[in-house]
Design an enzyme around this catalytic site. Structure first.
Site, PDB file in Angstrom:
ATOM      1  N   ASP A 179      95.487 -49.207 -52.356  1.00 53.43           N
ATOM      2  CA  ASP A 179      94.586 -48.315 -52.758  1.00 53.43           C
ATOM      3  C   ASP A 179      94.179 -48.443 -54.099  1.00 53.43           C
ATOM      4  O   ASP A 179      94.689 -49.140 -55.054  1.00 53.43           O
ATOM      5  CB  ASP A 179      95.141 -46.909 -52.671  1.00 53.43           C
ATOM      6  CG  ASP A 179      95.467 -46.496 -51.357  1.00 53.43           C
ATOM      7  OD1 ASP A 179      95.103 -47.097 -50.213  1.00 53.43           O
ATOM      8  OD2 ASP A 179      95.822 -45.159 -51.188  1.00 53.43           O
ATOM      9  N   HIS A 191      99.369 -50.295 -54.491  1.00 50.52           N
ATOM     10  CA  HIS A 191      98.151 -50.148 -55.234  1.00 50.52           C
ATOM     11  C   HIS A 191      97.939 -51.559 -56.035  1.00 50.52           C
ATOM     12  O   HIS A 191      98.967 -52.157 -56.657  1.00 50.52           O
ATOM     13  CB  HIS A 191      98.317 -49.351 -56.269  1.00 50.52           C
ATOM     14  CG  HIS A 191      98.465 -47.817 -55.704  1.00 50.52           C
ATOM     15  ND1 HIS A 191      99.916 -47.376 -55.327  1.00 50.52           N
ATOM     16  CD2 HIS A 191      97.641 -46.670 -55.566  1.00 50.52           C
ATOM     17  CE1 HIS A 191      99.518 -45.982 -55.016  1.00 50.52           C
ATOM     18  NE2 HIS A 191      98.517 -45.540 -54.951  1.00 50.52           N
TER      19      HIS A 191
HETATM   20 ZN   LIG Z   1      94.709 -43.545 -54.962  1.00 51.93          ZN
END
Ligand SMILES: [Zn+2]
Length: 242
Positions: A67, A209
């Protein structure tokens, strides 16, 4: 007397017929036995293949998701490592960052990864009006389309918060996760990797991430360990719809 030969012939004929039927019966029985034997042998072979150690393990699927990208500092390093390991992943991008770093988005696409939407500027969509939430999604989808020529179908809403009526308003498919190692809370890649590998199961979606060195390094450690354990990395669409 004139019937004797006939009756004898008749008796002989019946006897021959009996012998023939008996022989045919034995022959058919033998054929059937062989067939049953072959069938059982085939089944035994088939189950031997299925039960062979490691065979089933090859089909264990798992999906890595990243993400908040594209990230100018870490996404390319991640792409290189994924390519070296033959891994396809899913990237949920921020529209604002897509506009800033289109070349990185092109690289993600060219490497065969799946691209989804996160939001335009990382906001909690549940705190917005439907109109504003839809705008976050559409703006991001348009930015991705400008670069890749394809509209994303999947959304990972920030903080996992998505109002179900938005499924219909946007036609996006919501993708959450099964394993969240909270990679943004620590700079220790071993800790992140361990949190994933100790609890991951078949068909799990892992949340990471591509926003720090430790997350990228952790992704490689996770891949190396799980590939050694027989896992295959796929994009989220394969987990959700296969
Ligand atoms: Zn996020």
């Amino acid at each position: 007397m004139r019937y004797l030969p006939d009756r004898w012939d008749e008796k002989k004929r019946r006897s021959l017929k009996k012998d023939f039927l008996a022989a045919a019966g034995i022959f058919l029985l033998a054929v059937c036995c062989q067939y049953v034997k072959d069938t059982l042998a085939d089944r035994a072979d088939a189950s031997a293949v299925t039960d062979a150690p490691g065979e089933g393990d090859l089909k264990k699927q798992v999906a890595l998701t990243f993400d908040d990208g594209p990230n100018a500092d870490y996404t390319e390093e991640l792409l290189t490592g994924l390519k070296e390991r033959g891994v396809k992943a899913t990237f949920f991008l921020l529209g604002k960052e897509v506009e800033k770093y289109p070349a990185i988005v092109t690289a993600i696409k060219e490497d065969g990864h799946l691209i989804g939407t996160h939001s335009y500027e990382h906001v909690n969509l549940c705190n917005l009006s439907d109109k504003a939430a839809i705008e976050q999604v559409n703006k991001t989808n348009n930015a991705i389309y400008e670069v890749t020529g394809e509209y994303p179908e999947y959304i990972r809403p920030p903080y996992g918060c998505w109002k179900s009526n938005l499924d219909y308003e946007t036609t996006m498919i919501e993708v959450l996760w099964d394993v969240d190692p909270l990679d943004w809370k620590t700079g220790n890649s071993d800790v992140i990797a361990k949190r994933v590998t100790s609890k991951v199961q078949e068909n799990d979606i892992i949340l990471l991430h591509d926003a720090s060195e430790s997350s990228v390094k952790a992704a490689f450690k996770i891949i190396d360990k799980l590939q050694a354990d027989g896992y295959v990395f796929v994009t989220v669409d394969e987990i959700l719809f296969d």
